[in-house]
Every structure is written in structure tokens, then in C-alpha cells.
Design a protein around this motif. Structure first.
Motif, short mmCIF file in Angstrom:
data_model
loop_
_atom_site.label_atom_id
_atom_site.label_comp_id
_atom_site.label_asym_id
_atom_site.label_seq_id
_atom_site.Cartn_x
_atom_site.Cartn_y
_atom_site.Cartn_z
N THR A 136 20.73 24.29 61.00
CA THR A 136 19.74 23.25 61.19
C THR A 136 18.78 23.53 62.34
OG1 THR A 136 21.21 22.01 62.66
CG2 THR A 136 21.27 21.45 60.31
N SER A 175 18.49 25.59 55.27
CA SER A 175 18.92 25.60 56.67
C SER A 175 20.13 24.69 56.93
CB SER A 175 17.77 25.19 57.59
OG SER A 175 17.35 23.87 57.30
N TYR A 176 20.56 23.97 55.92
CA TYR A 176 21.74 23.11 56.05
C TYR A 176 22.99 23.76 55.45
CZ TYR A 176 18.62 19.45 57.58
OH TYR A 176 17.70 18.72 58.29
#
Length: 102
Positions: A68, A11-12
């Protein structure tokens, strides 16, 4: 074949890409002493980019994946960085191409 960095960053992934491209932009801006010109360009373009991103996200034109999940003022954190990094990179490349330095 392009490596799938999302397996590493999850997710980064979007945030990591903005940091990498932002670092390249910062290095070129530093080399050309062009932070002031980039800052002025960003200051003018940021409000337009913000409204554009907010609107397109609201009406569903695109969805930001691999992020994020942190939203700031209605748009993803990564989009705020994108709105800064893109004009900074453009100014950096422009200044580098038109540099009188040899």
C-alpha cells in the motif's frame, strides 16, 4: 500454474495475503481457544520482528513490493501484520496438531 493475484489486488496484494492467512490463523485459534497463548507469543516476538524488519529494510536486504505504501514507525503496514500473523499461525497450527479434541 499459480494465478497472478497481483493483477486483481495491485498495491494491496501483500495486505490481502496477510488478511487471508491471518483469517486462517484466527479460525484455528478460535477453534482451539488459543487466542491467549497466541497473544503472549506475539507480545514476546513482536519487538524482535519489528527491529529485524526495520534493520533489514534500512540496509536494503529486501524490498517490499505490491504494498500500500503506508509506513508505520519506519516499516510497511503489511510488515507489522506479518509480524503478528506468522507467530499466530504457528501457534494455531501447533495447538491444532496437539489438540485433545477429536
Amino acid at each position: 500454474m499459480i494465478p497472478d493475484v497481483s493483477a486483481v489486488f495491485g498495491s494491496y496484494t501483500y495486505l490481502a495475503s496477510e488478511v487471508v492467512f491471518g483469517a486462517f490463523a484466527a479460525a484455528l485459534l478460535y477453534r482451539e481457544a488459543a487466542f491467549g497463548r497466541a497473544a503472549r507469543t506475539i507480545a514476546v516476538l513482536y519487538p524482535v520482528g519489528f527491529v529485524w524488519d526495520w534493520y533489514t529494510l534500512e540496509i536494503g536486504v529486501f524490498a517490499v513490493t505490491l504494498r500500500t505504501g503506508v509506513d508505520v514507525l519506519g516499516i510497511p503496514l503489511e510488515e507489522h501484520l506479518f509480524i503478528v500473523v506468522v507467530p499466530a499461525f504457528v501457534v494455531a497450527v501447533h495447538e491444532t496438531l496437539h489438540s485433545s479434541k477429536e
